[in-house]
Design an enzyme around this catalytic site. Structure first.
Site, PDB file in Angstrom:
ATOM      1  NE  ARG A  38      36.660  29.256  38.957  1.00  0.00           N
ATOM      2  CZ  ARG A  38      35.725  28.425  39.375  1.00  0.00           C
ATOM      3  NH1 ARG A  38      36.028  27.175  39.752  1.00  0.00           N
ATOM      4  NH2 ARG A  38      34.458  28.780  39.436  1.00  0.00           N
ATOM      5  N   GLY A  39      36.691  30.769  42.229  1.00  0.00           N
ATOM      6  CA  GLY A  39      35.499  30.342  42.952  1.00  0.00           C
ATOM      7  C   GLY A  39      35.559  31.029  44.313  1.00  0.00           C
ATOM      8  NE  ARG A  63      38.999  37.385  40.336  1.00  0.00           N
ATOM      9  CZ  ARG A  63      38.129  36.486  39.882  1.00  0.00           C
ATOM     10  NH1 ARG A  63      38.216  35.230  40.266  1.00  0.00           N
ATOM     11  NH2 ARG A  63      37.166  36.859  39.054  1.00  0.00           N
ATOM     12  CD  GLN A  83      35.111  30.774  34.437  1.00  0.00           C
ATOM     13  OE1 GLN A  83      34.396  30.916  33.436  1.00  0.00           O
ATOM     14  NE2 GLN A  83      35.737  31.775  35.009  1.00  0.00           N
ATOM     15  CG  ASP A 108      31.564  35.299  42.660  1.00  0.00           C
ATOM     16  OD1 ASP A 108      30.803  34.778  41.829  1.00  0.00           O
ATOM     17  OD2 ASP A 108      32.747  34.944  42.824  1.00  0.00           O
ATOM     18  CG  ASN A 164      27.210  33.473  40.376  1.00  0.00           C
ATOM     19  OD1 ASN A 164      28.210  33.148  41.008  1.00  0.00           O
ATOM     20  ND2 ASN A 164      26.620  32.650  39.521  1.00  0.00           N
TER      21      ASN A 164
END
Lengths: 351, 351
Positions: free
Chosen positions: B46-47, B89, B196, B237, B247
């Site tokens: 992720r990220g 996503r 996270q 993001d 984000n």
């Protein structure tokens, strides 16, 4: 459902163990001062009004716990309980308010016999409980006047039945509005770290069939930005003379967001939460709790071992972010300094 | 420590399984399109930058996964991967940016032999990874110029080594500042629901011996109100043309609080996160994830069964709350519309 958070019984002080909700509805009978202390410290009983009631009952219970109810012994046990229980939690002033009531009564009846003193303390503790029932219903009725006939209400932590004798402050307003036939939808912040919103508020509302949506604390900003909230209502742990309010950590950010988005932000609390001895929120003591509340979930670690943690249990919402404070004496609007002191003076005159 | 979040190997795409950190440092070899899809959807990788890299590698891997590397078959597998992975996503634009690069390359080499196409796709995926390494280091160096020699920095979610090839964006700025000898203390929001901050950011910083304090998302307001934060840095993001930034949920409330307390709020991100096709944040698609992320912790329920949940994974921070956007092309100040489009034009000219 009127949920009895706390009850006096011949066997001890009966509480619903809030640390085990919603998975298990289990009750505990607290039979000693140390059990009462532990229950308050561990949040088995929590919520500013409820810990005031628990502490008052604790004093009455401990005073009568000696082998013989000899007068000097009863007085000394009662004083010991007052001292011990005052050290359990620092922020909610209702604790100190209830203990002070017990102390004043104790002085008044200190010339009586042991059994008479015990009976008087018990009556006072039960009166504090009964008062809370009446007060929360008045808060509910008063607050409901602020709620439109259809409303989406955001709340934080639990200021409901479980935080009081049986009705609630912030949720009391919601319960009263629903009883009046209003169509209410509630958004409940989960309220990290101890999840009182997820575990207690969502549970209480679901038990009463009031529509409720759970969200992470940090998602409240998205809701407010989308215009999905008509008002915010929270409880309070201590209200300073100027209206600055200590409440569960996360209340302050919520108040800033509500203000930014033009959404009314209401605090619902009994006058016993008001501390006129403190001029502003800057001097309200803020409890900092154990790092494990943040680093562990259900006993399992979720963070690196030994990490430093900042875990204040409360924060301060400045009066400027509060649209109104809903009390049993009515709705108090800014400037709060005048409104709060007038309401307190009038309530003392009635006593 | 330069942590390899994601690597190409002959056996498959090797990732550190981020859902198991910090308890276990375990690696997975993703060997099929469905495994790659699952890893992205479940946040094993992720990220925003890291999922771009994973997707690019996924296309290259899947293109070469047929029994024979016949040209038409390779092209069709590559196209299938591009289509599938685009659905994993919705918010982070780096995913679409990387897939678009792969698609453009695929068109360019579509006349070549199957093995040549596979080799070209693999080179492109590895180039995206290598670019990310270089870009994050430039973001770090550029951003470090904004950091005083002693600074207390608040961050949200994880925009570190684990969110990129190996260095990080928001944390890259911190790493660069530390490498330059600055004295940095970090406050890491735990970042509900998936933690996270607690699991990844706190872990990365601790591994690098950078002082870090963990806090609940809702306690950030208390820190800012106490003047305990010198600046806030987060990743992104997707950044719209006007600078509005999607984000991790909770970033928006943080930006409102930072602004209120006069604390600079920086977004650190590669130019691949900028989406000039969207004029503002209003049109950035926001992923809403499963209720179980909120209602369960470590598989155990923490809320009443069947409760409704609002669980957006991201929120939008309006450009007005952002002091600067730190990119590989330099620090972009408001008005962002001009700065972002100029930086993107210059970066395309260099390609």
């Amino acid at each position: 459902m009127d949920l009895p958070t706390i009850q006096w019984t011949d066997k001890g002080i009966r509480i619903i163990d809030q640390t085990r909700l919603p998975r298990s509805r289990s009750y505990l009978i607290l039979k000693s001062l140390s059990e009462i202390e532990e229950a308050i410290r561990s949040l088995r009983v929590r919520g500013a009004p409820a810990i005031g009631i628990a502490a008052a009952m604790g004093v009455a219970w401990h005073a009568g716990s000696g082998p013989e109810n000899e007068r000097e012994r009863v007085l000394s046990l009662a004083r010991e309980a007052i001292e011990c229980l005052a050290l359990t939690r620092p922020t909610a002033v209702n604790l100190f308010w209830a203990l002070e009531r017990m102390r004043i009564l104790l002085e008044k009846v200190s010339g009586q016999s042991g059994p008479q003193i015990i009976a008087a303390l018990r009556r006072e503790a039960l009166e504090i409980l009964e008062e809370d029932r009446r007060v929360c219903r008045r808060i509910g009725q008063n607050g409901s006047a602020l709620i439109p006939s259809r409303a989406r209400i955001l709340t934080h932590c639990n200021a409901g039945s479980l935080a009081t004798a049986d009705y609630g402050t912030a949720l009391g307003v919601i319960y009263a509005a629903v009883e009046e036939g209003k169509h209410i939808e509630v958004f409940a912040d989960e309220t990290r770290p101890l999840l009182q919103g997820a575990r207690l508020t969502a549970w209480e509302l679901k038990e009463r069939n009031i529509p409720v949506t759970l969200l992470c604390d940090s998602a409240a900003g998205s809701l407010l930005a989308r215009g999905a909230v008509d008002c915010v209502i929270t409880g309070a742990d201590r209200i300073a003379a100027n209206g600055d309010t200590a409440n569960k950590v996360g209340t302050y950010p919520l108040s800033v967001l509500a203000r930014k988005h033009g959404v009314p932000f209401y605090v619902a609390a009994p006058l016993s939460t008001v501390d006129l001895s403190l001029s502003s929120g800057d001097v309200i003591p803020i409890e900092e709790r154990s790092p494990e509340e943040v680093t562990h979930m259900s006993g399992r670690p979720v963070a690196p071992e030994g990490i430093d943690v900042f875990n204040p249990a409360f924060d301060i919402t400045p009066a400027e972010n509060i649209s109104a404070i809903i009390t049993e004496a009515g709705i108090i609007r800014p400037p709060f300094l005048k409104g709060l002191s007038t309401a307190l003076k009038q309530s003392k005159r009635k006593d």
